[in-house]
Design an enzyme around this catalytic site. Structure first.
Site, PDB file in Angstrom:
ATOM      1  N   ARG A 183       0.810  -1.234   0.000  1.00 43.67           N
ATOM      2  CA  ARG A 183       0.000   0.000   0.000  1.00 43.67           C
ATOM      3  C   ARG A 183       0.835   1.274   0.000  1.00 43.67           C
ATOM      4  O   ARG A 183       0.349   2.332   0.399  1.00 43.67           O
ATOM      5  CB  ARG A 183      -0.986   0.019   1.173  1.00 43.67           C
ATOM      6  CG  ARG A 183      -1.944  -1.158   1.168  1.00 43.67           C
ATOM      7  CD  ARG A 183      -3.121  -0.945   2.104  1.00 43.67           C
ATOM      8  NE  ARG A 183      -3.895  -2.171   2.225  1.00 43.67           N
ATOM      9  CZ  ARG A 183      -3.704  -3.082   3.169  1.00 43.67           C
ATOM     10  NH1 ARG A 183      -2.779  -2.900   4.082  1.00 43.67           N
ATOM     11  NH2 ARG A 183      -4.450  -4.162   3.190  1.00 43.67           N
ATOM     12  N   GLU A 206      -6.429  16.437 -10.783  1.00 47.56           N
ATOM     13  CA  GLU A 206      -7.021  16.688 -12.083  1.00 47.56           C
ATOM     14  C   GLU A 206      -8.505  17.027 -12.008  1.00 47.56           C
ATOM     15  O   GLU A 206      -9.340  16.411 -12.662  1.00 47.56           O
ATOM     16  CB  GLU A 206      -6.816  15.455 -12.996  1.00 47.56           C
ATOM     17  CG  GLU A 206      -6.724  15.818 -14.446  1.00 47.56           C
ATOM     18  CD  GLU A 206      -6.061  14.710 -15.279  1.00 47.56           C
ATOM     19  OE1 GLU A 206      -6.093  13.551 -14.872  1.00 47.56           O
ATOM     20  OE2 GLU A 206      -5.528  15.060 -16.334  1.00 47.56           O
ATOM     21  N   ASN A 250      -3.282  19.144 -21.270  1.00 50.42           N
ATOM     22  CA  ASN A 250      -3.647  18.246 -22.369  1.00 50.42           C
ATOM     23  C   ASN A 250      -3.774  18.974 -23.703  1.00 50.42           C
ATOM     24  O   ASN A 250      -4.314  18.418 -24.665  1.00 50.42           O
ATOM     25  CB  ASN A 250      -4.947  17.509 -22.032  1.00 50.42           C
ATOM     26  CG  ASN A 250      -4.720  16.481 -20.957  1.00 50.42           C
ATOM     27  OD1 ASN A 250      -3.785  15.691 -21.042  1.00 50.42           O
ATOM     28  ND2 ASN A 250      -5.542  16.513 -19.931  1.00 50.42           N
ATOM     29  N   GLU A 267       6.418  18.400 -25.779  1.00 50.09           N
ATOM     30  CA  GLU A 267       5.834  18.832 -24.505  1.00 50.09           C
ATOM     31  C   GLU A 267       6.405  20.189 -24.082  1.00 50.09           C
ATOM     32  O   GLU A 267       5.712  21.007 -23.479  1.00 50.09           O
ATOM     33  CB  GLU A 267       6.087  17.785 -23.406  1.00 50.09           C
ATOM     34  CG  GLU A 267       5.452  16.420 -23.675  1.00 50.09           C
ATOM     35  CD  GLU A 267       3.937  16.387 -23.509  1.00 50.09           C
ATOM     36  OE1 GLU A 267       3.377  17.280 -22.842  1.00 50.09           O
ATOM     37  OE2 GLU A 267       3.298  15.470 -24.061  1.00 50.09           O
ATOM     38  N   HIS A 312      -3.505  17.097 -26.892  1.00 48.48           N
ATOM     39  CA  HIS A 312      -3.638  15.671 -26.562  1.00 48.48           C
ATOM     40  C   HIS A 312      -4.941  15.062 -27.048  1.00 48.48           C
ATOM     41  O   HIS A 312      -5.010  13.861 -27.264  1.00 48.48           O
ATOM     42  CB  HIS A 312      -3.490  15.461 -25.059  1.00 48.48           C
ATOM     43  CG  HIS A 312      -2.067  15.524 -24.585  1.00 48.48           C
ATOM     44  ND1 HIS A 312      -1.268  16.627 -24.763  1.00 48.48           N
ATOM     45  CD2 HIS A 312      -1.279  14.602 -23.960  1.00 48.48           C
ATOM     46  CE1 HIS A 312      -0.063  16.392 -24.256  1.00 48.48           C
ATOM     47  NE2 HIS A 312      -0.041  15.178 -23.758  1.00 48.48           N
ATOM     48  N   LYS A 347       1.275  11.047 -11.813  1.00 50.68           N
ATOM     49  CA  LYS A 347       0.425  10.074 -12.497  1.00 50.68           C
ATOM     50  C   LYS A 347       1.216   8.800 -12.737  1.00 50.68           C
ATOM     51  O   LYS A 347       2.284   8.823 -13.351  1.00 50.68           O
ATOM     52  CB  LYS A 347      -0.031  10.623 -13.843  1.00 50.68           C
ATOM     53  CG  LYS A 347      -1.125  11.654 -13.727  1.00 50.68           C
ATOM     54  CD  LYS A 347      -1.676  11.933 -15.113  1.00 50.68           C
ATOM     55  CE  LYS A 347      -2.780  12.950 -15.080  1.00 50.68           C
ATOM     56  NZ  LYS A 347      -3.309  13.196 -16.423  1.00 50.68           N
ATOM     57  N   HIS A 376      -4.230  11.909 -28.946  1.00 54.05           N
ATOM     58  CA  HIS A 376      -4.648  10.562 -28.549  1.00 54.05           C
ATOM     59  C   HIS A 376      -5.388   9.866 -29.675  1.00 54.05           C
ATOM     60  O   HIS A 376      -5.253   8.652 -29.868  1.00 54.05           O
ATOM     61  CB  HIS A 376      -5.534  10.625 -27.298  1.00 54.05           C
ATOM     62  CG  HIS A 376      -4.770  10.924 -26.042  1.00 54.05           C
ATOM     63  ND1 HIS A 376      -5.349  11.508 -24.942  1.00 54.05           N
ATOM     64  CD2 HIS A 376      -3.471  10.717 -25.712  1.00 54.05           C
ATOM     65  CE1 HIS A 376      -4.440  11.657 -23.992  1.00 54.05           C
ATOM     66  NE2 HIS A 376      -3.296  11.181 -24.434  1.00 54.05           N
ATOM     67  N   HIS A 390       4.014   9.188 -28.884  1.00 64.21           N
ATOM     68  CA  HIS A 390       3.124  10.106 -28.182  1.00 64.21           C
ATOM     69  C   HIS A 390       3.475  11.566 -28.484  1.00 64.21           C
ATOM     70  O   HIS A 390       2.599  12.374 -28.823  1.00 64.21           O
ATOM     71  CB  HIS A 390       3.201   9.835 -26.672  1.00 64.21           C
ATOM     72  CG  HIS A 390       2.405  10.785 -25.832  1.00 64.21           C
ATOM     73  ND1 HIS A 390       1.024  10.779 -25.814  1.00 64.21           N
ATOM     74  CD2 HIS A 390       2.798  11.782 -24.997  1.00 64.21           C
ATOM     75  CE1 HIS A 390       0.605  11.734 -24.994  1.00 64.21           C
ATOM     76  NE2 HIS A 390       1.651  12.345 -24.485  1.00 64.21           N
TER      77      HIS A 390
END
Lengths: 362, 362
Positions: A121, A237, A245, A185, A248, A143, A252, A265
């Protein structure tokens, strides 16, 4: 060396950026001294840097250093591969005080971070990003995750590292195509938040492509600052973070439509920013000059600016499935002039027209 | 109906406890109204209660209610089974606003909670515990997770539900043996924190075994309060929270040594508390009367008080592998008189002698 602090209350952590930091034991010592360490890397990066890092970790006072080496590639960002990290942790009798160090690019950072979040955990976690993309993107934000056969990054956690060590020297072994993906980016950070930064990137593009260490360190630092500023205001978020984004939503769709791995990407994001800027122009949000300028920087960075011929219907369908959407409506990140971004719906006919005119195909 | 609030800052949540709450749409509405809901249950509990719960969720304003039914049993608390929850969520196009409802005992709560924590990096989660053990134990504390072939609960997350609905009526279908397992944790709560509560449990044991709904609701509430008080002071198990493991060091050794599933967790904990109390007596921390009283209550609850004949060496070896240990030293939870607990090492020879004299075998 540059340092910055990602300000997230009791989950705050420092990022150190510089040339040759993999050898700097004193930077790792505050987290690893007296601890068992598990280095998680892959078959590409491990042979280049794992020995050096392991020696540094021992010098930093680690009690023991183990390594788990995963196969390289987005197609291994899955549960069976992640399970190998848990296997290694348990086989070496690691406990809650063990520190996991992720040595590699975005996939290793995401998987190592998720493994650290879930093992018993949650155990401490250090990121050592070795690609420009991971240095400016996934090293800030917490993330982590893996893919599911039905969607990318569908399973994961928000989990912050205790420390990020960014060694610019590792970029010397990075393929050109991946360097460009990091630049995508970086351009994005300028476009959404800081036109002065966009100027710097634009003017120094040849030196950046030439891997000038001093300039790369400066740019990594500024990109991390911009992302950290957004993330510290919206860790999980809820809203603002969505501006990261930019490019993105279209990106995507390109990645998914071409089959993952065909376009990288960063390439898809580069092209996605050009499409989004064209859309903004048609909405009166960007001038023709601003849109053209963004396209030029993308091309300078050796990124594709023309969408693949997926067909407009396919594009729209893929965008409708994006995880970021809210109850079905496609959310776009749009610019109100360079340097200012927000999320907004957009007229579907206008989006279709933009795609068609840019050559996405009928 | 009793209600209490688990106080964890912005992760605080209410627990409602009463008879027939599965039918009370207004209790679910604040979390599920306007949302898609995925009910995660198992093949034992689902046929008994899923239809009723689903009707209530629709009445509470859920946009759609889907159900994923997992096989029942600790042996399915693993990744392949958890993956079925992710499959169901993605097949039904669930998004970040989808609410996951875990309907079942501890295994379903742990797996449903972990699935909710990891799906798209975290979706809202409601627990509907249907066993006495899960009502008094896993409904407070936010521990979620699955087992790894090399250890129980090795992979998981601390993740708080938004709401817990405890319907005492579901205990009417609970097997006697599982009722006793819940009583083990209830006795533990009295033993570590509240002798007046231990008195109540002791005096009302026949009515509790007879499933008196009023008494069960009171006891579930008081146990949740005690656990919530400890957890709110130590959400991520830094120190104090360890006292909740009273009886568990010996108990885990019994579970592992007998093979999981032979002794139920609550049975092993019941016996573990008797062993721990005997150890405390030999250390001068409990009087002979206090130790005997705890043993009597455990027996009253129809729990085993005699350790299995694993052999003292095996016991010691299994305890040395407990996840809670710190760098190899076994941490015991010991009482300083009934109602007061702390963690402490213990003299190994004395532990061995206690086990031997209680009949754990050479």
């Amino acid at each position: 060396m540059h340092s910055l602090n990602v300000d997230l209350g009791d989950r705050s952590y420092p990022i150190h950026i510089g040339n040759g930091l993999l050898a700097r034991a004193e930077l790792f010592a505050p987290v690893v001294s007296g601890r068992t360490v598990m280095v998680c890397t892959n078959t590409t990066v491990g042979p280049l840097y794992a020995d050096r890092l392991n020696a540094t970790l021992r010098e930093a006072g680690a009690k023991a250093v183990h390594t788990v080496t995963l196969p390289d590639g987005e197609e291994y960002k899955d549960w069976p591969t992640l399970q190998r990290v848990f296997d290694a942790l348990l086989q070496h009798h690691c406990d809650r005080k063990t520190v996991l160090v992720a040595l590699g690019g975005g996939v290793i950072g995401d998987m190592g971070g998720f493994a650290a979040s879930a093992f018993m955990r949650g155990i401490p976690f250090i990121q050592v990003p070795t690609t420009l993309l991971s240095q400016v993107d996934s090293s800030v934000g917490g993330k982590t995750g893996i893919n599911h056969p039905l969607g990318k990054n569908m399973i994961g956690a928000f989990y912050q590292p205790q420390l990020v060590i960014t060694d610019i020297a590792t970029l010397n072994t990075l393929p050109d195509r991946e360097l460009s993906c990091g630049l995508a980016e970086i351009i994005k950070h300028g476009a959404i938040a800081d036109t002065a930064y966009l100027d710097v990137v634009e003017q120094n593009m040849p030196a950046l492509l030439n891997r000038d260490a001093e300039l790369l360190a400066l740019v990594v630092k500024r990109s991390c600052e911009i992302k950290a500023d957004v993330v510290s205001k919206d860790e999980r978020e809820g809203g603002l973070r969505a501006i990261l984004n930019f490019g993105h939503t279209f990106g995507h769709a390109i990645e998914a439509g071409m089959g993952y791995g065909q376009w990288y990407h960063g390439e898809a994001v580069g092209c996605g920013m050009v499409i989004a800027a064209e859309l903004c122009k048609r909405m009166g949000r960007l001038s023709a000059e601003e849109s053209a300028r963004l396209k030029k920087v993308v091309i300078q960075a050796r990124l594709p600016a023309m969408p693949p011929k997926l067909g407009v219907n396919k594009f729209m369908e893929l965008m409708a499935h994006d995880k970021k959407n809210d109850a079905g409506a496609i959310k776009y990140v749009l610019l109100n002039g360079l340097g200012k971004a927000n999320t907004s719906p957009a007229d579907e006919a206008l989006v279709r027209q933009t795609l068609l005119e840019l050559g996405a195909g009928d």
